[in-house]
Design a protein around this motif. Structure first.
Motif, PDB file in Angstrom:
ATOM      1  N   ALA A   1       0.870  -1.174   0.000  1.00 34.44           N
ATOM      2  CA  ALA A   1       0.000   0.000   0.000  1.00 34.44           C
ATOM      3  C   ALA A   1       0.909   1.225   0.000  1.00 34.44           C
ATOM      4  O   ALA A   1       2.095   1.129  -0.325  1.00 34.44           O
ATOM      5  N   THR A   2       0.376   2.380   0.342  1.00 34.41           N
ATOM      6  CA  THR A   2       1.179   3.598   0.389  1.00 34.41           C
ATOM      7  C   THR A   2       2.403   3.395   1.284  1.00 34.41           C
ATOM      8  O   THR A   2       2.282   2.941   2.418  1.00 34.41           O
ATOM      9  N   GLY A   3       3.569   3.720   0.745  1.00 33.03           N
ATOM     10  CA  GLY A   3       4.807   3.573   1.508  1.00 33.03           C
ATOM     11  C   GLY A   3       5.536   2.270   1.287  1.00 33.03           C
ATOM     12  O   GLY A   3       6.619   2.066   1.843  1.00 33.03           O
ATOM     13  N   PHE A   4       4.984   1.379   0.450  1.00 32.86           N
ATOM     14  CA  PHE A   4       5.605   0.067   0.251  1.00 32.86           C
ATOM     15  C   PHE A   4       7.035   0.194  -0.278  1.00 32.86           C
ATOM     16  O   PHE A   4       7.974  -0.390   0.283  1.00 32.86           O
ATOM     17  N   VAL A   5       7.219   0.938  -1.358  1.00 32.00           N
ATOM     18  CA  VAL A   5       8.558   1.082  -1.945  1.00 32.00           C
ATOM     19  C   VAL A   5       9.501   1.786  -0.969  1.00 32.00           C
ATOM     20  O   VAL A   5      10.644   1.368  -0.777  1.00 32.00           O
ATOM     21  N   ARG A   6       9.021   2.841  -0.339  1.00 31.69           N
ATOM     22  CA  ARG A   6       9.853   3.615   0.590  1.00 31.69           C
ATOM     23  C   ARG A   6      10.332   2.765   1.760  1.00 31.69           C
ATOM     24  O   ARG A   6      11.488   2.894   2.194  1.00 31.69           O
ATOM     25  N   MET A   7       9.472   1.882   2.266  1.00 30.89           N
ATOM     26  CA  MET A   7       9.808   1.100   3.448  1.00 30.89           C
ATOM     27  C   MET A   7      10.575  -0.182   3.132  1.00 30.89           C
ATOM     28  O   MET A   7      11.090  -0.824   4.042  1.00 30.89           O
ATOM     29  N   THR A   8      10.652  -0.558   1.881  1.00 28.36           N
ATOM     30  CA  THR A   8      11.299  -1.818   1.525  1.00 28.36           C
ATOM     31  C   THR A   8      12.513  -1.586   0.627  1.00 28.36           C
ATOM     32  O   THR A   8      13.647  -1.527   1.100  1.00 28.36           O
ATOM     33  N   LEU A   9      12.288  -1.422  -0.661  1.00 21.12           N
ATOM     34  CA  LEU A   9      13.381  -1.286  -1.627  1.00 21.12           C
ATOM     35  C   LEU A   9      14.218  -0.041  -1.370  1.00 21.12           C
ATOM     36  O   LEU A   9      15.453  -0.108  -1.314  1.00 21.12           O
TER      37      LEU A   9
ATOM     38  N   GLY B   1     -19.170  -5.562 -11.016  1.00 18.76           N
ATOM     39  CA  GLY B   1     -18.230  -5.213  -9.964  1.00 18.76           C
ATOM     40  C   GLY B   1     -16.998  -4.556 -10.549  1.00 18.76           C
ATOM     41  O   GLY B   1     -16.478  -4.988 -11.581  1.00 18.76           O
ATOM     42  N   ILE B   2     -16.525  -3.503  -9.893  1.00 20.37           N
ATOM     43  CA  ILE B   2     -15.332  -2.792 -10.367  1.00 20.37           C
ATOM     44  C   ILE B   2     -14.561  -2.271  -9.154  1.00 20.37           C
ATOM     45  O   ILE B   2     -15.153  -1.773  -8.187  1.00 20.37           O
ATOM     46  N   VAL B   3     -13.246  -2.413  -9.189  1.00 19.48           N
ATOM     47  CA  VAL B   3     -12.403  -1.866  -8.128  1.00 19.48           C
ATOM     48  C   VAL B   3     -12.247  -0.372  -8.397  1.00 19.48           C
ATOM     49  O   VAL B   3     -11.743   0.033  -9.452  1.00 19.48           O
ATOM     50  N   ALA B   4     -12.710   0.448  -7.471  1.00 24.92           N
ATOM     51  CA  ALA B   4     -12.714   1.900  -7.648  1.00 24.92           C
ATOM     52  C   ALA B   4     -11.308   2.436  -7.909  1.00 24.92           C
ATOM     53  O   ALA B   4     -10.344   2.012  -7.265  1.00 24.92           O
ATOM     54  N   GLY B   5     -11.220   3.342  -8.868  1.00 23.89           N
ATOM     55  CA  GLY B   5      -9.943   3.987  -9.143  1.00 23.89           C
ATOM     56  C   GLY B   5      -9.038   3.248 -10.101  1.00 23.89           C
ATOM     57  O   GLY B   5      -7.952   3.723 -10.415  1.00 23.89           O
TER      58      GLY B   5
ATOM     59  N   GLN C   1     -13.221  -1.443  -2.830  1.00 27.67           N
ATOM     60  CA  GLN C   1     -12.115  -0.563  -2.450  1.00 27.67           C
ATOM     61  C   GLN C   1     -10.813  -0.951  -3.144  1.00 27.67           C
ATOM     62  O   GLN C   1     -10.491  -2.135  -3.273  1.00 27.67           O
ATOM     63  N   LEU C   2     -10.071   0.059  -3.567  1.00 25.59           N
ATOM     64  CA  LEU C   2      -8.762  -0.167  -4.173  1.00 25.59           C
ATOM     65  C   LEU C   2      -7.713  -0.450  -3.095  1.00 25.59           C
ATOM     66  O   LEU C   2      -6.950  -1.400  -3.193  1.00 25.59           O
ATOM     67  N   MET C   3      -7.672   0.388  -2.090  1.00 25.62           N
ATOM     68  CA  MET C   3      -6.674   0.248  -1.033  1.00 25.62           C
ATOM     69  C   MET C   3      -7.316  -0.398   0.186  1.00 25.62           C
ATOM     70  O   MET C   3      -8.200   0.184   0.817  1.00 25.62           O
ATOM     71  N   VAL C   4      -6.891  -1.607   0.479  1.00 26.74           N
ATOM     72  CA  VAL C   4      -7.404  -2.328   1.654  1.00 26.74           C
ATOM     73  C   VAL C   4      -6.231  -2.896   2.442  1.00 26.74           C
ATOM     74  O   VAL C   4      -5.120  -3.018   1.923  1.00 26.74           O
ATOM     75  N   ASP C   5      -6.489  -3.222   3.683  1.00 28.06           N
ATOM     76  CA  ASP C   5      -5.498  -3.919   4.504  1.00 28.06           C
ATOM     77  C   ASP C   5      -5.560  -5.393   4.108  1.00 28.06           C
ATOM     78  O   ASP C   5      -6.503  -6.095   4.477  1.00 28.06           O
ATOM     79  N   THR C   6      -4.569  -5.837   3.343  1.00 31.82           N
ATOM     80  CA  THR C   6      -4.612  -7.201   2.810  1.00 31.82           C
ATOM     81  C   THR C   6      -4.534  -8.271   3.900  1.00 31.82           C
ATOM     82  O   THR C   6      -4.804  -9.435   3.634  1.00 31.82           O
TER      83      THR C   6
END
Length: 294
Positions: free
Chosen positions: A90-98, A154-158, A178-183
């Motif tokens: 989600a938001t911050g994935f690249v920043r917190m990992t790679l 059905g459609i994932v918003a965004g 929802q597009l962004m969910v807590d997986t």
């Protein structure tokens, strides 16, 4: 102090500083066996993958996703141990990992996204329409089809196909997810497929790998149609490669070689997970043509 003495002192000072820096940052610069200096990888002896721990069909912390399987294949080819840095995608994935040098490669990243440096693509797929076999909607190949009018889709918003749906007047009866969910807690794709099976919606639109994976798992299996014939809205087919840091040129080249040399094995993994693979002419890649590059 003589000139020679000053030069000697300066040399000792520089060597000491470099040794100190290396001692405090072993993840940024390490000596491989054989004297090969690597300033790119967290650990030259380990393939460290950035991944979501709860994001099937791509990855999970049990190693059950197709990105897990491709990582296993590459680790074997590189003669490296495989390890993961897990973080919700989600938001911050690249920043917190790679970007934080906690891992060295994101196994799936769309070509053209400037958050990372992309490798050559290793597959190409598209958003897809998922419907029950025999429903009539399993024969639909474009969102312009009149048979979709008045249907609950059905459609994932965004996501890009939402634009195509709006252009074709299909949003009035659409059900958004929802597009962004807590997986760790939920899955929009899984919820959409459950609604399709129960009849709450007539069809669903998902990103190809998700569409193929959940359609294959359904009982009975659902029909998947890649949306490659759209004439309005954004194109819905994308090339997917791997993501590395912008400075990691040698690592990128090594991954490109691995992709090229192992494309048939990679294709087989993807097809086993139901991913609707496409060539550059939007033709499906099946088992008989899986040796071709995307």
């Amino acid at each position: 102090m003589t000139s020679a003495g000053r030069k000697c002192w300066l040399s000792i000072f520089v060597v000491t500083i470099i040794a100190t820096l290396l001692g405090h940052a072993p993840a940024r610069a390490q000596i491989k066996e054989g004297g090969d200096l690597s300033i790119e990888l967290v650990d030259p002896k380990v393939l460290r993958v950035c991944a979501d721990p709860h994001n099937l069909p791509f990855s999970n912390d049990k190693g059950e996703g197709f990105e897990n399987k491709i990582a296993e294949l590459f680790a074997e080819k590189l003669h490296k141990k495989l390890d993961y840095m897990y973080f919700p995608q989600a938001t911050g994935f690249v920043r917190m990992t790679l970007a934080a040098h906690r891992c060295d490669v994101i196994m799936g990243f769309p070509q053209g996204d400037d958050l990372v440096q992309g490798t050559n693509p290793y597959y190409r797929t598209a958003y897809a329409l998922v419907a029950k076999k025999g429903s009539g909607l399993d024969e639909v190949t474009t969102l312009e089809d009149e048979r979709l009018k008045g249907k609950h889709i059905g459609i994932v918003a965004g996501t890009p196909p939402a634009t195509n749906m709006a252009v074709n007047g299909l949003m009035v009866n659409a059900k958004p997810y929802q597009l962004m969910v807590d997986t760790r807690l939920e899955s929009s794709a899984e919820a959409m497929m459950a609604d399709l099976m129960s009849g709450k919606i007539d069809a669903g639109i998902l990103w190809g790998p998700m569409a193929g994976f959940y359609a294959k798992k359904a009982d009975p299996p659902l029909h998947v149609t890649p949306l490659v014939k759209e004439k309005t809205g954004p194109r819905l087919a994308y090339r997917i490669g791997m993501g590395v840091r912008a400075a990691d040129q040698n690592w990128k080249r090594q991954l490109n070689r691995l992709i090229q040399e192992n494309q048939p094995a990679v294709n087989k993994i993807l097809l086993d997970f139901g991913v609707p693979l496409l060539d550059e002419n939007d033709r499906p890649i099946g088992a008989e043509t899986a040796t071709k590059t995307p």
